[in-house]
Design a protein around this motif. Structure first.
Motif, PDB file in Angstrom:
ATOM      1  N   VAL A  97       0.824  -1.206   0.000  1.00 46.11           N
ATOM      2  CA  VAL A  97       0.000   0.000   0.000  1.00 46.11           C
ATOM      3  C   VAL A  97       0.866   1.267   0.000  1.00 46.11           C
ATOM      4  CG1 VAL A  97      -0.173   0.134   2.511  1.00 46.11           C
ATOM      5  CG2 VAL A  97      -2.010   1.067   1.077  1.00 46.11           C
ATOM      6  N   LEU A  98       2.099   1.163   0.467  1.00 47.63           N
ATOM      7  CA  LEU A  98       3.040   2.286   0.406  1.00 47.63           C
ATOM      8  C   LEU A  98       3.923   2.198  -0.825  1.00 47.63           C
ATOM      9  CD1 LEU A  98       4.193   2.458   4.143  1.00 47.63           C
ATOM     10  CD2 LEU A  98       2.502   3.898   2.986  1.00 47.63           C
ATOM     11  N   ARG A  99       4.328   0.990  -1.157  1.00 47.71           N
ATOM     12  CA  ARG A  99       5.280   0.822  -2.255  1.00 47.71           C
ATOM     13  C   ARG A  99       4.661   1.149  -3.619  1.00 47.71           C
ATOM     14  NH1 ARG A  99       6.300  -3.929  -1.101  1.00 47.71           N
ATOM     15  NH2 ARG A  99       5.407  -5.075  -2.853  1.00 47.71           N
ATOM     16  N   ALA A 100       3.426   0.724  -3.843  1.00 46.37           N
ATOM     17  CA  ALA A 100       2.802   0.935  -5.155  1.00 46.37           C
ATOM     18  C   ALA A 100       2.553   2.409  -5.458  1.00 46.37           C
ATOM     19  CB  ALA A 100       1.504   0.133  -5.236  1.00 46.37           C
ATOM     20  N   PRO A 101       1.962   3.198  -4.537  1.00 48.98           N
ATOM     21  CA  PRO A 101       1.792   4.621  -4.843  1.00 48.98           C
ATOM     22  C   PRO A 101       3.117   5.352  -5.036  1.00 48.98           C
ATOM     23  CG  PRO A 101       0.399   3.973  -3.004  1.00 48.98           C
ATOM     24  CD  PRO A 101       1.329   2.828  -3.262  1.00 48.98           C
ATOM     25  N   ALA A 102       4.119   4.971  -4.234  1.00 52.71           N
ATOM     26  CA  ALA A 102       5.420   5.630  -4.384  1.00 52.71           C
ATOM     27  C   ALA A 102       6.021   5.340  -5.750  1.00 52.71           C
ATOM     28  CB  ALA A 102       6.371   5.155  -3.278  1.00 52.71           C
ATOM     29  N   ARG A 103       5.909   4.110  -6.194  1.00 57.06           N
ATOM     30  CA  ARG A 103       6.438   3.770  -7.510  1.00 57.06           C
ATOM     31  C   ARG A 103       5.661   4.484  -8.619  1.00 57.06           C
ATOM     32  NH1 ARG A 103       7.580  -2.280  -9.938  1.00 57.06           N
ATOM     33  NH2 ARG A 103       8.398  -1.597 -11.954  1.00 57.06           N
ATOM     34  N   ALA A 104       4.329   4.533  -8.480  1.00 61.89           N
ATOM     35  CA  ALA A 104       3.508   5.221  -9.475  1.00 61.89           C
ATOM     36  C   ALA A 104       3.864   6.702  -9.532  1.00 61.89           C
ATOM     37  CB  ALA A 104       2.025   5.034  -9.146  1.00 61.89           C
ATOM     38  N   TYR A 105       4.098   7.300  -8.370  1.00 62.74           N
ATOM     39  CA  TYR A 105       4.462   8.724  -8.332  1.00 62.74           C
ATOM     40  C   TYR A 105       5.754   8.966  -9.111  1.00 62.74           C
ATOM     41  CZ  TYR A 105       5.972  13.213  -6.425  1.00 62.74           C
ATOM     42  OH  TYR A 105       6.402  14.515  -6.294  1.00 62.74           O
ATOM     43  N   VAL A 106       6.754   8.134  -8.855  1.00 62.72           N
ATOM     44  CA  VAL A 106       8.041   8.314  -9.531  1.00 62.72           C
ATOM     45  C   VAL A 106       7.889   8.134 -11.042  1.00 62.72           C
ATOM     46  CG1 VAL A 106      10.343   7.334  -9.825  1.00 62.72           C
ATOM     47  CG2 VAL A 106       9.414   7.667  -7.531  1.00 62.72           C
ATOM     48  N   GLU A 107       7.180   7.087 -11.448  1.00 63.09           N
ATOM     49  CA  GLU A 107       7.059   6.809 -12.877  1.00 63.09           C
ATOM     50  C   GLU A 107       6.281   7.899 -13.600  1.00 63.09           C
ATOM     51  OE1 GLU A 107       8.619   4.487 -14.390  1.00 63.09           O
ATOM     52  OE2 GLU A 107       9.421   3.560 -12.572  1.00 63.09           O
ATOM     53  N   VAL A 108       5.259   8.458 -12.943  1.00 63.50           N
ATOM     54  CA  VAL A 108       4.439   9.494 -13.593  1.00 63.50           C
ATOM     55  C   VAL A 108       5.170  10.834 -13.628  1.00 63.50           C
ATOM     56  CG1 VAL A 108       2.335  10.864 -13.357  1.00 63.50           C
ATOM     57  CG2 VAL A 108       2.248   8.389 -13.038  1.00 63.50           C
ATOM     58  N   ILE A 109       5.716  11.233 -12.508  1.00 68.35           N
ATOM     59  CA  ILE A 109       6.346  12.558 -12.436  1.00 68.35           C
ATOM     60  C   ILE A 109       7.561  12.648 -13.344  1.00 68.35           C
ATOM     61  CG2 ILE A 109       7.580  14.137 -10.913  1.00 68.35           C
ATOM     62  CD1 ILE A 109       4.563  14.157 -10.588  1.00 68.35           C
ATOM     63  N   ARG A 110       8.289  11.537 -13.480  1.00 73.65           N
ATOM     64  CA  ARG A 110       9.512  11.592 -14.290  1.00 73.65           C
ATOM     65  C   ARG A 110       9.228  11.860 -15.763  1.00 73.65           C
ATOM     66  NH1 ARG A 110      13.528   6.777 -12.752  1.00 73.65           N
ATOM     67  NH2 ARG A 110      11.821   5.607 -13.672  1.00 73.65           N
ATOM     68  N   VAL A 111       8.046  11.509 -16.237  1.00 79.87           N
ATOM     69  CA  VAL A 111       7.768  11.669 -17.665  1.00 79.87           C
ATOM     70  C   VAL A 111       7.016  12.962 -17.968  1.00 79.87           C
ATOM     71  CG1 VAL A 111       7.746   9.184 -18.024  1.00 79.87           C
ATOM     72  CG2 VAL A 111       5.606  10.359 -17.509  1.00 79.87           C
ATOM     73  N   ILE A 112       6.651  13.716 -16.945  1.00 77.86           N
ATOM     74  CA  ILE A 112       5.949  14.988 -17.182  1.00 77.86           C
ATOM     75  C   ILE A 112       6.982  16.106 -17.307  1.00 77.86           C
ATOM     76  CG2 ILE A 112       4.342  16.666 -16.212  1.00 77.86           C
ATOM     77  CD1 ILE A 112       2.924  14.423 -14.820  1.00 77.86           C
ATOM     78  N   PRO A 113       6.958  16.863 -18.395  1.00 84.74           N
ATOM     79  CA  PRO A 113       7.928  17.962 -18.548  1.00 84.74           C
ATOM     80  C   PRO A 113       7.741  19.015 -17.461  1.00 84.74           C
ATOM     81  CG  PRO A 113       6.862  17.453 -20.644  1.00 84.74           C
ATOM     82  CD  PRO A 113       6.114  16.702 -19.591  1.00 84.74           C
ATOM     83  N   LEU A 114       8.851  19.549 -17.011  1.00 80.25           N
ATOM     84  CA  LEU A 114       8.801  20.577 -15.971  1.00 80.25           C
ATOM     85  C   LEU A 114       8.003  21.792 -16.435  1.00 80.25           C
ATOM     86  CD1 LEU A 114       9.628  21.922 -13.345  1.00 80.25           C
ATOM     87  CD2 LEU A 114      11.835  22.479 -14.388  1.00 80.25           C
ATOM     88  N   LEU A 115       8.133  22.147 -17.700  1.00 79.64           N
ATOM     89  CA  LEU A 115       7.418  23.323 -18.211  1.00 79.64           C
ATOM     90  C   LEU A 115       5.903  23.129 -18.090  1.00 79.64           C
ATOM     91  CD1 LEU A 115       7.716  26.079 -19.492  1.00 79.64           C
ATOM     92  CD2 LEU A 115       7.715  24.992 -21.739  1.00 79.64           C
ATOM     93  N   LEU A 116       5.446  21.896 -18.285  1.00 75.39           N
ATOM     94  CA  LEU A 116       4.009  21.630 -18.146  1.00 75.39           C
ATOM     95  C   LEU A 116       3.554  21.832 -16.697  1.00 75.39           C
ATOM     96  CD1 LEU A 116       1.515  20.708 -19.695  1.00 75.39           C
ATOM     97  CD2 LEU A 116       2.089  18.356 -19.108  1.00 75.39           C
ATOM     98  N   LEU A 117       4.375  21.439 -15.746  1.00 71.85           N
ATOM     99  CA  LEU A 117       4.040  21.661 -14.337  1.00 71.85           C
ATOM    100  C   LEU A 117       3.992  23.159 -14.020  1.00 71.85           C
ATOM    101  CD1 LEU A 117       6.232  18.888 -12.646  1.00 71.85           C
ATOM    102  CD2 LEU A 117       3.769  18.837 -13.088  1.00 71.85           C
ATOM    103  N   ILE A 118       4.904  23.911 -14.620  1.00 72.81           N
ATOM    104  CA  ILE A 118       4.900  25.365 -14.388  1.00 72.81           C
ATOM    105  C   ILE A 118       3.631  25.986 -14.970  1.00 72.81           C
ATOM    106  CG2 ILE A 118       6.060  27.511 -15.022  1.00 72.81           C
ATOM    107  CD1 ILE A 118       8.703  26.060 -14.784  1.00 72.81           C
ATOM    108  N   TYR A 119       3.237  25.555 -16.170  1.00 73.36           N
ATOM    109  CA  TYR A 119       1.992  26.064 -16.757  1.00 73.36           C
ATOM    110  C   TYR A 119       0.798  25.696 -15.876  1.00 73.36           C
ATOM    111  CZ  TYR A 119       4.230  27.406 -21.141  1.00 73.36           C
ATOM    112  OH  TYR A 119       5.000  28.028 -22.082  1.00 73.36           O
ATOM    113  N   PHE A 120       0.844  24.515 -15.273  1.00 73.30           N
ATOM    114  CA  PHE A 120      -0.244  24.106 -14.379  1.00 73.30           C
ATOM    115  C   PHE A 120      -0.333  25.056 -13.182  1.00 73.30           C
ATOM    116  CE2 PHE A 120      -1.925  21.651 -10.802  1.00 73.30           C
ATOM    117  CZ  PHE A 120      -3.097  21.156 -11.351  1.00 73.30           C
TER     118      PHE A 120
END
Length: 301
Positions: A97-120
């Protein structure tokens, strides 16, 4: 970068690296010579065009921008390290329950461009009543983006420890949480210090995106200054030299710490098969904190 995170190259790999380095340096020198020639032809190297940068008011303004860059970088690194550490604990937890969300967070955040987060942060959050100051519209996206990479660095540090550390802690009667807090965590952090410093250099470069949110960091200050004095080439060359000096100093610091750690014998490279490979599988049983299959810790760039 420390070999805790990557394999030490063999003779053939080192030879290819040397050849690639020579070719890259030669190509860089050719491009630099062409650029200097072009600047000279267009009068950009004339003394009167560089004279304003010998005055204190010009440098005082740039130093103000440098201060903005330093503030944004420090805040972003602090937040990213804290978030990355929490995610890393989740990544090595034995609880799904801790390992799966942490892994999902890393995999998702790593592929999102920083510029897109700034626009958000610039356009999406204000629609929900959260209009952040300019500084935090830059800092928070950088912290979120870099937290995934810091998490992987910390996780690699945890997974690189020798088996004897966790086993000794268990033999002394420590619970898994005590073993992590008093034995594994301090050593893991020391091992990944060079990698953390290298990531810090990346954060410094990320702060240049402050120009998107009009935050008064170094590049935004250069843009304003170049619009005022019409010295575009000279201004941006000065800014490039400042970024180079900062990141070169951080890079040298990381290499120096890495070299001192190796000389002191505080750790052996993970590429060494004996202690590291044995350790990865047994740290989990000794500390009961990791649920992943034993493998060498790496940072996925």
């Amino acid at each position: 970068m420390t070999s805790v995170l990557f394999d030490v190259p063999g003779p053939r790999a080192r030879r290819r690296v040397r050849v690639a380095t020579v070719v890259a340096i030669a190509a860089g020198l050719v491009l630099l010579a062409l650029a200097v020639r072009q600047f000279a032809v267009n009068g950009e190297l004339a003394a009167q065009r560089w004279a304003p940068y010998g005055s204190w008011p010009m440098w005082r303004y740039l130093l103000g921008g440098l201060g903005g860059t330093a503030l944004a970088a420090v805040l972003a690194v602090a937040l990213a390290m804290a978030a990355g550490l929490l995610v890393a604990f989740g990544r090595v937890s034995r609880h799904l329950v801790l390992r799966a969300p942490a892994r999902a967070y890393v995999e998702v955040i790593r592929v999102i461009p920083l510029l897109l987060l700034i626009y958000f942060a610039m356009f999406a959050l204000p629609r929900y009543g959260l209009d952040l100051p300019l500084l935090w519209k830059l800092v928070l996206p950088i912290a979120v983006s870099r937290s995934a990479q810091f998490a992987e660095i910390f996780r690699s540090g945890f997974r690189s420890l020798e088996a004897g550390q966790g086993e000794a802690a268990a033999a002394l009667g420590m619970r898994p949480s005590q073993s992590m807090r008093h034995v594994i965590f301090p050593q893991a952090v020391r091992r990944v210090v060079p990698a953390l410093i290298s990531q810090t250099a990346g954060v410094v470069k990320d702060t240049s995106l402050g120009i998107v949110v009009s935050y008064a960091e170094l590049l935004q200050s250069a843009k304003v200054l170049a619009g005022y004095n019409r010295l575009l080439i000279q201004t941006y060359l000065i800014i490039a030299l400042l970024y180079f000096a900062i990141n070169y100093a951080l890079s040298r610091l990381a290499r120096t710490i890495d070299a001192r750690q190796r000389q002191s014998g505080r750790y052996e490279p993970v590429s060494s098969p004996s202690p590291a490979r044995r350790g990865l599988g047994r740290i989990r049983s000794a500390t009961a904190t990791s649920g992943d299959a034993p493998r060498r810790g790496r940072v996925k760039a």
